[in-house]
Design an enzyme around this catalytic site. Structure first.
Site, short mmCIF file in Angstrom:
data_model
loop_
_atom_site.label_atom_id
_atom_site.label_comp_id
_atom_site.label_asym_id
_atom_site.label_seq_id
_atom_site.Cartn_x
_atom_site.Cartn_y
_atom_site.Cartn_z
CB CYS A 1 27.56 -13.03 -4.51
SG CYS A 1 28.87 -13.53 -5.10
CD GLU A 2 21.82 -11.64 -2.34
OE1 GLU A 2 21.70 -10.79 -1.37
OE2 GLU A 2 21.18 -10.84 -3.05
NE ARG B 1 10.60 -23.27 4.68
CZ ARG B 1 10.52 -23.51 6.44
NH1 ARG B 1 11.66 -24.03 6.47
NH2 ARG B 1 9.28 -22.97 7.10
NE ARG C 1 4.48 -25.82 5.93
CZ ARG C 1 5.52 -24.92 5.95
NH1 ARG C 1 7.07 -25.21 6.10
NH2 ARG C 1 4.72 -23.71 5.51
C1 LIG Z 1 -0.17 -23.42 -0.06
C2 LIG Z 1 -1.51 -24.23 -0.06
C3 LIG Z 1 -1.83 -25.58 0.44
C4 LIG Z 1 -0.76 -26.64 1.35
O1 LIG Z 1 -0.62 -25.99 2.50
P1 LIG Z 1 0.64 -26.44 3.39
O2 LIG Z 1 0.90 -25.80 4.71
O3 LIG Z 1 2.18 -26.84 2.28
O4 LIG Z 1 0.01 -27.86 4.50
C5 LIG Z 1 -3.04 -26.23 0.35
N1 LIG Z 1 -4.06 -25.73 -0.39
C6 LIG Z 1 -3.60 -24.34 -0.65
C7 LIG Z 1 -4.60 -23.20 -1.19
C8 LIG Z 1 -2.41 -23.55 -0.33
O5 LIG Z 1 -1.94 -22.36 -1.00
#
Ligand SMILES: *Cc1c(COP(=O)(O)O)cnc(C)c1O
Length: 415
Positions: free
Chosen positions: A343-344, A312, A276
């Site tokens: 349609c939700e 999200r 992210r």
């Molecule tokens: C989803 C995930 C990430 C990344 O997480 P972010 O919050 O997007 O940084 C890293 N490692 C594992 C094992 C994950 O499942």
């Protein structure tokens, strides 16, 4: 870095006006900035200067191969959770030797694929997976590199759906049993114990839980070393949060600092798996207002993007900033429900937004670069959006809009 810049009433990403993107490629579409992606990566690099560390981008956050290719060119490794993601990484020019494979249940076929590709490490999440991996590696005459994903049982203080490091989570192995499993892994002939991994959750703002988790992991690493099980790397996962609304987000270096302090002077190579925080604020979803509908209680702005494009809000009740693209018009500001045509009742992108809207206006839904396109679907037989990467004055189509015929091309009727 602010993704949108407004000059003379025109909203731009880097040097490209959003209305020009909409005219050229249609809406809805995702728009990313190469400069913003590069800048986010550079923050991690700068924070890790002087450490023996590798940044493995978490592919699931946004798996477009243009984005993977960009990170590969910057030197990144990748954190994958499926054989499909491994195929993407390779197609994008990523180096399998810099790949770590996470996930609670890898299939035998995925294990084979990853062993054949020569990935850096399997992050194993159960006793059973350890045995299965050993068996698969044996049939291939190989030794599989493994780390155990341990569950440090710290509360990351985030949304329960994206909290992964508590005892109640399906992820990882409990601390209490980890040592036993390491001994087992060490004894199995077709496994090569190389590291340890932990990832406690996502959209983390407070750096303390991750630092505490690192501290717990180190204790385990040291007590394993005392038994002669020496680990070469420590994988601290991803999870750093981003600003969607008014969250107080530390600069990357400040978020990592308490963790790095605990790791000071260690010999092991450090791995990070950010998703992210590398892509979230480098992308937006561009959509057009189709219909304004003034109900008895609420005003609705029905746009051409929907929950299938950006799940999200519907999934986590997540808040994304929504801004009108460009100035002008004579409309009066009103409180709007920004909704899609699906349609939700859960098909909303934002509640109660004060905007001066006219039909045909463009809206930008911000902070949509992570878990946006990656979580999209074809619900209501809606073709998935196009994706565009802006690079300076240039716009590049990095994924064509799907066509309706493609959506049922794999289906067939009974004879
Ligand atoms: C989803 C995930 C990430 C990344 O997480 P972010 O919050 O997007 O940084 C890293 N490692 C594992 C094992 C994950 O499942």
């Amino acid at each position: 870095m602010n993704l949108l810049n407004n000059t003379n009433g025109v909203s731009r990403v880097e040097g490209v006006a959003l209305p020009a993107i909409a005219d050229h490629f249609g809406t809805p579409c995702y728009v990313y900035s190469r400069a913003a992606l590069t800048a986010a990566y550079a923050c991690y690099q700068a924070a890790l200067v002087g450490h023996n560390a590798r940044i493995c981008y978490a592919v699931k956050a946004n798996s477009n191969i243009a984005i993977l290719n960009l990170f590969a060119r910057l030197g990144a490794g990748f954190d994958i959770v499926s054989g499909g993601e491994l195929a993407r990484v390779i197609a994008a020019g990523g180096d399998p030797a810099k790949v770590v494979f996470s996930g609670v249940a890898k299939s035998r076929a995925e294990m084979q694929q990853a062993l054949a590709a020569g990935i850096h490490c399997f992050n194993v999440e159960s006793a059973s997976e350890l045995e299965q991996l050993n068996t698969v590696a044996a049939t291939m005459g190989q030794r599989a590199p493994v780390a155990l994903r341990v569950n440090p049982n710290v509360d990351p203080k985030t949304h329960p759906y994206i909290s992964t490091g508590l005892k109640t989570a399906k992820f990882g192995v409990a601390f209490a049993t980890a040592k036993e499993l390491y001994r087992r892994a060490h004894a199995l002939p077709n496994l090569e114990v190389c590291g340890i991994a932990c990832h406690i959750g996502s959209q983390l703002l407070d750096p303390q839980p991750a630092a505490d988790a690192a501290g717990k992991v180190l204790e385990l690493v040291d007590s394993l070393a005392a038994e002669g099980i020496v680990l070469e790397h420590i994988d601290l996962g991803g999870g750093m949060g981003i600003r969607y609304r008014d969250e107080v987000v530390l600069p990357t270096a400040d978020y990592l600092a308490p963790m790095l302090e605990r790791l000071a002077g260690r010999q092991e190579m450090l791995y990070f798996e950010p998703g992210r925080s590398l892509v979230g604020n480098a992308g937006l979803l561009l959509t057009r207002v189709e219909v304004l509908k003034h109900g008895e209680e609420k005003n609705f702005a029905i746009v051409d993007a929907a929950m299938n494009d950006l799940a999200r809000p519907a999934l986590y009740d997540a808040w994304h900033e929504i801004v009108k693209v460009g100035a002008g018009g004579t409309a009066q500001p009103l409180q709007y429900e920004i909704v899609g045509p699906i349609c939700e009742s859960g098909d909303f992108l934002g509640h109660d937004r004060n905007l001066a809207l006219a039909e045909g206006d463009l809206l930008a839904i911000l902070s949509a670069g992570a878990y946006g396109m990656a979580m999209s679907s074809n619900y209501n037989t809606r073709p998935r959006a196009a994706e565009i990467m802006v690079d300076g004055e240039q716009m590049h189509l990095i994924r064509r809009r799907e066509e309706i015929a493609q959506l049922f091309a794999l289906e067939s009727v009974l004879p």
